[in-house]
Design a protein around this motif. Sequence first.
Motif, PDB file in Angstrom:
ATOM      1  N   THR A 183     -15.303  39.584  67.071  1.00 48.59           N
ATOM      2  CA  THR A 183     -14.731  40.676  66.367  1.00 48.59           C
ATOM      3  C   THR A 183     -13.400  40.321  65.585  1.00 48.59           C
ATOM      4  O   THR A 183     -12.789  39.377  65.897  1.00 48.59           O
ATOM      5  CB  THR A 183     -14.111  41.502  67.570  1.00 48.59           C
ATOM      6  N   LEU A 184     -13.720  40.663  64.247  1.00 48.43           N
ATOM      7  CA  LEU A 184     -12.556  40.382  63.090  1.00 48.43           C
ATOM      8  C   LEU A 184     -11.866  41.739  62.694  1.00 48.43           C
ATOM      9  O   LEU A 184     -12.545  42.811  63.089  1.00 48.43           O
ATOM     10  CB  LEU A 184     -13.320  39.869  61.993  1.00 48.43           C
ATOM     11  N   ARG A 185     -10.994  41.755  62.002  1.00 46.42           N
ATOM     12  CA  ARG A 185     -10.278  42.773  61.603  1.00 46.42           C
ATOM     13  C   ARG A 185      -9.817  42.592  60.138  1.00 46.42           C
ATOM     14  O   ARG A 185      -9.243  41.600  59.526  1.00 46.42           O
ATOM     15  CB  ARG A 185      -8.809  43.241  62.091  1.00 46.42           C
ATOM     16  N   ALA A 186     -10.601  43.424  59.405  1.00 53.22           N
ATOM     17  CA  ALA A 186      -9.960  43.511  57.849  1.00 53.22           C
ATOM     18  C   ALA A 186      -8.630  44.297  57.752  1.00 53.22           C
ATOM     19  O   ALA A 186      -8.473  45.127  58.296  1.00 53.22           O
ATOM     20  CB  ALA A 186     -11.137  44.234  56.935  1.00 53.22           C
ATOM     21  N   ASP A 187      -7.769  43.722  56.904  1.00 54.13           N
ATOM     22  CA  ASP A 187      -6.398  44.370  56.728  1.00 54.13           C
ATOM     23  C   ASP A 187      -6.399  45.821  56.445  1.00 54.13           C
ATOM     24  O   ASP A 187      -5.870  46.506  56.865  1.00 54.13           O
ATOM     25  CB  ASP A 187      -5.533  43.415  56.029  1.00 54.13           C
ATOM     26  N   THR A 188      -6.957  45.939  55.267  1.00 54.01           N
ATOM     27  CA  THR A 188      -7.200  47.373  54.852  1.00 54.01           C
ATOM     28  C   THR A 188      -8.651  47.535  53.808  1.00 54.01           C
ATOM     29  O   THR A 188      -9.000  46.552  53.221  1.00 54.01           O
ATOM     30  CB  THR A 188      -6.142  47.511  53.614  1.00 54.01           C
ATOM     31  N   VAL A 189      -9.231  48.764  54.015  1.00 52.61           N
ATOM     32  CA  VAL A 189     -10.465  48.953  53.375  1.00 52.61           C
ATOM     33  C   VAL A 189     -10.397  50.240  52.770  1.00 52.61           C
ATOM     34  O   VAL A 189      -9.840  51.258  53.290  1.00 52.61           O
ATOM     35  CB  VAL A 189     -11.746  48.828  54.338  1.00 52.61           C
ATOM     36  N   LEU A 190     -10.831  50.279  51.617  1.00 52.36           N
ATOM     37  CA  LEU A 190     -10.981  51.447  50.856  1.00 52.36           C
ATOM     38  C   LEU A 190     -12.158  52.020  50.849  1.00 52.36           C
ATOM     39  O   LEU A 190     -13.329  51.188  50.445  1.00 52.36           O
ATOM     40  CB  LEU A 190     -10.520  51.517  49.132  1.00 52.36           C
ATOM     41  N   TYR A 191     -12.432  53.244  51.051  1.00 49.88           N
ATOM     42  CA  TYR A 191     -13.778  53.663  51.342  1.00 49.88           C
ATOM     43  C   TYR A 191     -14.226  54.925  49.948  1.00 49.88           C
ATOM     44  O   TYR A 191     -13.217  55.256  49.468  1.00 49.88           O
ATOM     45  CB  TYR A 191     -14.082  54.394  52.529  1.00 49.88           C
ATOM     46  N   SER A 192     -15.432  55.021  49.614  1.00 49.54           N
ATOM     47  CA  SER A 192     -15.752  55.868  48.879  1.00 49.54           C
ATOM     48  C   SER A 192     -15.599  57.235  49.455  1.00 49.54           C
ATOM     49  O   SER A 192     -15.755  57.326  50.582  1.00 49.54           O
ATOM     50  CB  SER A 192     -17.173  55.649  48.257  1.00 49.54           C
ATOM     51  N   ARG A 193     -15.872  58.441  48.791  1.00 49.35           N
ATOM     52  CA  ARG A 193     -16.007  59.699  49.139  1.00 49.35           C
ATOM     53  C   ARG A 193     -17.178  59.813  50.251  1.00 49.35           C
ATOM     54  O   ARG A 193     -16.965  61.063  51.009  1.00 49.35           O
ATOM     55  CB  ARG A 193     -15.774  60.919  48.261  1.00 49.35           C
ATOM     56  N   GLU A 194     -18.093  59.290  49.948  1.00 56.60           N
ATOM     57  CA  GLU A 194     -19.299  58.786  51.110  1.00 56.60           C
ATOM     58  C   GLU A 194     -19.119  58.036  52.139  1.00 56.60           C
ATOM     59  O   GLU A 194     -20.079  57.759  52.887  1.00 56.60           O
ATOM     60  CB  GLU A 194     -20.500  58.626  50.120  1.00 56.60           C
ATOM     61  N   LEU A 195     -17.894  57.391  52.431  1.00 55.19           N
ATOM     62  CA  LEU A 195     -17.431  56.696  53.419  1.00 55.19           C
ATOM     63  C   LEU A 195     -18.090  55.157  53.249  1.00 55.19           C
ATOM     64  O   LEU A 195     -18.378  54.634  54.283  1.00 55.19           O
ATOM     65  CB  LEU A 195     -17.747  57.343  54.662  1.00 55.19           C
ATOM     66  N   LYS A 196     -18.736  54.660  52.119  1.00 57.46           N
ATOM     67  CA  LYS A 196     -19.048  53.484  51.733  1.00 57.46           C
ATOM     68  C   LYS A 196     -17.778  52.616  51.607  1.00 57.46           C
ATOM     69  O   LYS A 196     -17.216  52.963  50.666  1.00 57.46           O
ATOM     70  CB  LYS A 196     -20.110  53.614  50.640  1.00 57.46           C
ATOM     71  N   PRO A 197     -17.777  51.295  52.199  1.00 59.75           N
ATOM     72  CA  PRO A 197     -16.421  50.650  51.814  1.00 59.75           C
ATOM     73  C   PRO A 197     -16.717  50.125  50.444  1.00 59.75           C
ATOM     74  O   PRO A 197     -17.677  50.104  49.661  1.00 59.75           O
ATOM     75  CB  PRO A 197     -16.928  49.366  52.570  1.00 59.75           C
ATOM     76  N   ARG A 198     -15.664  50.081  49.554  1.00 60.39           N
ATOM     77  CA  ARG A 198     -15.548  49.902  48.209  1.00 60.39           C
ATOM     78  C   ARG A 198     -14.730  48.575  47.957  1.00 60.39           C
ATOM     79  O   ARG A 198     -14.931  47.755  47.198  1.00 60.39           O
ATOM     80  CB  ARG A 198     -14.964  50.899  47.293  1.00 60.39           C
ATOM     81  N   ILE A 199     -13.706  48.580  48.540  1.00 58.01           N
ATOM     82  CA  ILE A 199     -12.613  47.482  48.530  1.00 58.01           C
ATOM     83  C   ILE A 199     -12.060  46.920  49.837  1.00 58.01           C
ATOM     84  O   ILE A 199     -11.781  47.702  50.655  1.00 58.01           O
ATOM     85  CB  ILE A 199     -11.509  47.874  47.857  1.00 58.01           C
ATOM     86  N   ILE A 200     -12.104  45.577  50.012  1.00 63.98           N
ATOM     87  CA  ILE A 200     -11.143  45.092  51.061  1.00 63.98           C
ATOM     88  C   ILE A 200      -9.955  44.381  50.559  1.00 63.98           C
ATOM     89  O   ILE A 200     -10.223  43.650  49.745  1.00 63.98           O
ATOM     90  CB  ILE A 200     -12.343  43.711  51.641  1.00 63.98           C
ATOM     91  N   ILE A 201      -8.889  44.422  51.321  1.00 68.79           N
ATOM     92  CA  ILE A 201      -7.727  44.013  50.984  1.00 68.79           C
ATOM     93  C   ILE A 201      -7.293  43.037  51.903  1.00 68.79           C
ATOM     94  O   ILE A 201      -6.873  43.351  53.261  1.00 68.79           O
ATOM     95  CB  ILE A 201      -6.639  44.969  50.814  1.00 68.79           C
ATOM     96  N   GLU A 202      -6.864  41.848  51.927  1.00 69.87           N
ATOM     97  CA  GLU A 202      -6.453  40.819  52.861  1.00 69.87           C
ATOM     98  C   GLU A 202      -4.746  40.618  52.416  1.00 69.87           C
ATOM     99  O   GLU A 202      -4.418  40.278  51.574  1.00 69.87           O
ATOM    100  CB  GLU A 202      -7.209  39.631  52.618  1.00 69.87           C
ATOM    101  N   TYR A 203      -4.133  40.565  53.476  1.00 69.11           N
ATOM    102  CA  TYR A 203      -2.504  40.401  53.153  1.00 69.11           C
ATOM    103  C   TYR A 203      -2.133  39.036  54.122  1.00 69.11           C
ATOM    104  O   TYR A 203      -2.806  38.644  55.040  1.00 69.11           O
ATOM    105  CB  TYR A 203      -1.833  41.369  53.621  1.00 69.11           C
ATOM    106  N   LYS A 204      -1.232  38.513  53.282  1.00 65.90           N
ATOM    107  CA  LYS A 204      -0.665  37.285  53.976  1.00 65.90           C
ATOM    108  C   LYS A 204       0.874  37.463  54.138  1.00 65.90           C
ATOM    109  O   LYS A 204       1.324  38.259  53.141  1.00 65.90           O
ATOM    110  CB  LYS A 204      -1.189  35.936  53.408  1.00 65.90           C
ATOM    111  N   ALA A 205       1.464  36.861  54.586  1.00 62.62           N
ATOM    112  CA  ALA A 205       3.033  36.882  54.652  1.00 62.62           C
ATOM    113  C   ALA A 205       3.590  36.208  53.253  1.00 62.62           C
ATOM    114  O   ALA A 205       2.774  35.204  52.686  1.00 62.62           O
ATOM    115  CB  ALA A 205       3.658  36.141  55.864  1.00 62.62           C
ATOM    116  N   PRO A 206       4.976  36.756  52.978  1.00 67.47           N
ATOM    117  CA  PRO A 206       5.121  35.997  51.562  1.00 67.47           C
ATOM    118  C   PRO A 206       5.188  34.525  51.331  1.00 67.47           C
ATOM    119  O   PRO A 206       5.027  34.032  50.326  1.00 67.47           O
ATOM    120  CB  PRO A 206       6.424  36.674  51.408  1.00 67.47           C
ATOM    121  N   HIS A 207       5.527  33.861  52.564  1.00 63.95           N
ATOM    122  CA  HIS A 207       5.514  32.551  52.551  1.00 63.95           C
ATOM    123  C   HIS A 207       4.247  31.671  52.744  1.00 63.95           C
ATOM    124  O   HIS A 207       4.247  30.261  52.403  1.00 63.95           O
ATOM    125  CB  HIS A 207       6.377  31.962  53.658  1.00 63.95           C
ATOM    126  N   ILE A 208       2.993  32.455  53.003  1.00 61.48           N
ATOM    127  CA  ILE A 208       1.911  31.814  52.972  1.00 61.48           C
ATOM    128  C   ILE A 208       1.007  31.799  51.647  1.00 61.48           C
ATOM    129  O   ILE A 208       1.063  33.002  50.942  1.00 61.48           O
ATOM    130  CB  ILE A 208       0.850  32.695  53.879  1.00 61.48           C
TER     131      ILE A 208
END
Length: 149
Positions: free
Chosen positions: A70-95
């Motif tokens: 099991t993994l976790r994508a930090d943030t996902v943007l979906y279309s109005r049809e609930l299709k994933p459009r964007i994956i966003i990955e965050y790191k701490a500022p020092h990374i």
Amino acid sequence: MIPLNLPDYEIKLSGTPTKPTIFDILRRKYVALTPEEWVRQHFVHFLINHKGYPATLLANEVRLKIGNKTLRADTVLYSRELKPRIIIEYKAPHIAITQKVFDQITTYNMLLHVDYLIVSNGIQHYCCKMDYDYQKYLYLGDIPDYQEI
């Protein structure tokens, strides 16, 4: 927390001095204030308030399953049809944003097949548009406005 290369917003903090929390508008609850969460909250507000992304189409901590892992994508943007459009990955500022970070987000994309990948440590932000025809991604100079995607 350190200043980021993102616009300020009205931050809601709570918790205790030893266990501070920050309000996550997408999950509608206070979550542990880590350096990565500091980046996530600033970036989500940037997308909503400055880039026109609908909050109702964004989700934080999206669970993904690859085999028995099991993994976790930090943030996902979906279309109005609930299709994933964007994956966003965050790191701490020092990374540092390295190829390893892009490999991580590419793994998530094997499941979601999105149009864009974004990686940010709050200081540096990278966005690429997927080109599935040529099996590569194209780096963009900026994070696109919602209307552009």
